[in-house]
Scaffold this motif. Structure first.
Motif, mmCIF file in Angstrom:
data_model
loop_
_atom_site.group_PDB
_atom_site.id
_atom_site.type_symbol
_atom_site.label_atom_id
_atom_site.label_comp_id
_atom_site.label_asym_id
_atom_site.label_seq_id
_atom_site.Cartn_x
_atom_site.Cartn_y
_atom_site.Cartn_z
ATOM 1 N N GLY B 74 32.970 11.137 58.639
ATOM 2 C CA GLY B 74 32.037 12.378 60.124
ATOM 3 C C GLY B 74 32.485 13.151 61.236
ATOM 4 O O GLY B 74 33.795 13.220 61.503
ATOM 5 N N VAL B 78 26.803 15.817 60.582
ATOM 6 C CA VAL B 78 26.433 14.946 59.830
ATOM 7 C C VAL B 78 25.986 13.944 60.675
ATOM 8 O O VAL B 78 24.622 13.540 60.083
ATOM 9 C CB VAL B 78 27.807 13.538 59.069
ATOM 10 N N SER B 119 28.708 20.489 57.473
ATOM 11 C CA SER B 119 28.066 19.227 57.579
ATOM 12 C C SER B 119 27.095 18.690 57.085
ATOM 13 O O SER B 119 26.290 18.046 56.967
ATOM 14 C CB SER B 119 28.979 18.198 58.596
ATOM 15 N N VAL B 123 24.359 17.262 54.210
ATOM 16 C CA VAL B 123 23.767 16.505 54.350
ATOM 17 C C VAL B 123 22.041 16.768 54.186
ATOM 18 O O VAL B 123 21.299 16.009 53.014
ATOM 19 C CB VAL B 123 23.405 15.341 55.467
#
Lengths: 348, 348
Positions: B74, B78, B119, B123
């Protein structure tokens, strides 16, 4: 676009807008720019709203990085409380709850942190706003300069003020402009020590919660307020350009009517900075229906904000559309530039 | 209490709790600890809630200061998305909207910032969560190390999960524990370079949004879940102590049932750290009614979380009340200490 972050990317002006459009706003699909019947990235206002059970829940989040932490008229704690409260108010909502998130440097004085938190809590107590949660992080020495605070304010509204100035509207300010910016600039440019005591005592940040101004105004004139904003980073010029730049209208300002304190004006002149770009942290700018503009100003006066004034109006213009134009004291017309570059960093 | 902030004040353990009680919680009048019928500082859970039109609006705010910014499994983006989403889920709410606030250092690479934001947005897209607003600040070079992100997640719930484990409850974890903490520790202690490739490839952060776990569980077993939390700073031991320390109960854990990956266990042993104190960023801990505990675990398995397990239970105890007790693999009993001190800073 350069490959590295510059201070001007954080100034609230043209560079910041371009960066955030590219990095964030343009990457979010339209359907994910708001939730349900609320408002979000689709309007780019001070806060956002979701709609639940016939009410708008208005939320605004901001990180406060001001330096110095303590300054004449306030400190980080007052700023972090008032800043997010004011953003919720400017959307037409009554602030009811707050969350905070503090990031502090290892080795920072607990006494100073306590002073900052006490200032923060004092504002919440005065405004009867609940502190419902938060977060606390420590970064190793040298990895963050002192302390920064993030706050999220939550408010409730029956209707929102979505900024949309209309031709004919009067532009009104509630108070003197630029006080906060002038004070921070004085400190950041190392002028605080060189300024004589009397002069210095005249320069104070205007940072304060605007509930006593906004809640009566929303109740009485809500439907006539076509736009409301607190002119922080980017100052008055920044707010007006956010309102007008993508429309077919112009905003015409009369320089002599714009309330700026004498010491703020003097400092700005000395440093070659236009006070129309300096941050305020306790003032509001409105675009209101002309039919109520005079009584709107009188009502603001009656609330104790004696310096409120009509400073200009919104007009249709095909030739100059999207511009803010200043009728100078000398009688000339000057197109103001949108805010660009950086005056001093960490103003708020 | 010392006069200066220490790293341990940010570790999520005893020192942090004491500091925040003194600086914030104890200074807020009871009536300002929540708004209306909602919950706030009165419960000290992962998030807070206000109640509007028969719904709970759940809000959670956190600042993410993780270092390194990019790690196996990650990155900051994230983590900042999943962390606040998970906090809202653990209160029993469905996350619907998000706000972000970024503070970045002058000179930071725009390409890296773009990767982090991408990122973060990925999500939100996967979870169908709207990004409704945000803030962006730049601090001068050397005044902040890289970039930190604050996120505020907003969710909706008909009923809340207010953590209150009851005697007889089973303690259940959804997944392996400590993966995120182990990875960050490996980097921060300078071991990443010294570790062989094969070993290193086995250590990955577990950071992820837990909607696919939590929403079905809340729908099906909401009323049987007496407590739910993601064990971040302070790890499993930290969560269990927050639940139990001021009650007349104990939590009894069976060490052999606690799912910890072999490489995490090996690293922890090598460094003399108990993995029960290491952060997870994609796991949940529950205290559930014993009548449904077995089917609850089977249902979690069916959702794709194959490592979920019952690891212990809540018991009444007058003599040891407020303690977490470990039945070791060797068969002995050991009282776990509440988290104290700091393993590595900037874990999340």
């Amino acid at each position: 676009m350069s490959d590295f972050i510059k201070l001007s990317h954080g100034s609230g002006g043209v560079e910041m807008r371009e960066l955030l459009m590219k990095l964030i706003v343009n990457r979010v699909e339209d359907k994910l720019k708001r939730y349900g019947d609320g408002v979000g990235l689709d309007i780019l206002d001070d806060g956002a709203a979701i709609r639940v059970g016939g009410k708008y829940i208005v939320v605004s989040t901001d990180s406060y990085t001001v330096k110095p932490l303590f300054f004449p008229g306030g400190d980080l704690g007052v700023l972090a409380a008032a800043g997010s409260i004011n953003d919720v108010l400017m959307m037409g909502a009554v602030p009811v709850a707050m969350m905070d998130s503090i990031i502090v440097e290892e080795g920072f004085s607990i006494i100073d942190l306590e002073r900052i938190i006490e200032s923060f809590l004092r504002v919440l107590r005065e405004e009867n706003i609940a502190l419902i949660g938060g977060d606390f992080k420590v970064m190793p020495r040298g990895e963050i300069d002192g302390v920064v605070m993030n706050t999220t304010a939550i408010g409730l509204a029956d209707r929102l003020i979505i900024d949309k100035p209309a031709p004919g509207d009067k532009i009104i300010v509630s108070d003197y402009l630029g006080d906060h910016g002038a004070v921070i600039m004085m400190y950041r440019l190392g002028l605080a020590q060189k300024t004589d005591i009397l002069e210095k005592s005249l320069l104070r940040s205007d940072v304060k919660s605007l509930t006593k101004l906004m809640i009566p105004l929303i109740e009485r004139y809500g439907e006539y307020i076509h736009a409301a904003r607190d002119p922080t980073r980017g100052g008055l010029a920044g707010v007006l350009y956010e309102w007008i730049s993508e429309t077919r209208n112009i905003i015409l300002l009369r320089e002599e009517d714009i309330p700026i304190r004498e010491p703020v004006r003097r400092y700005s002149e000395m440093l070659g900075i236009d006070p129309l770009y300096l941050a305020s942290e306790g003032a509001a700018v409105f675009s209101v229906d002309p039919s109520i503009a005079d009584e709107f100003v009188s009502f603001i006066h009656s609330l104790g904000f004696r310096n409120a004034k009509i400073i200009g109006e919104v007009k249709e213009s095909s030739r100059l559309s999207g511009k803010v134009i200043l009728e100078t004291v000398a009688g000339g017309l000057r197109i103001l530039d949108p805010p660009r570059g950086e005056i001093v960093p960490r103003i708020c």
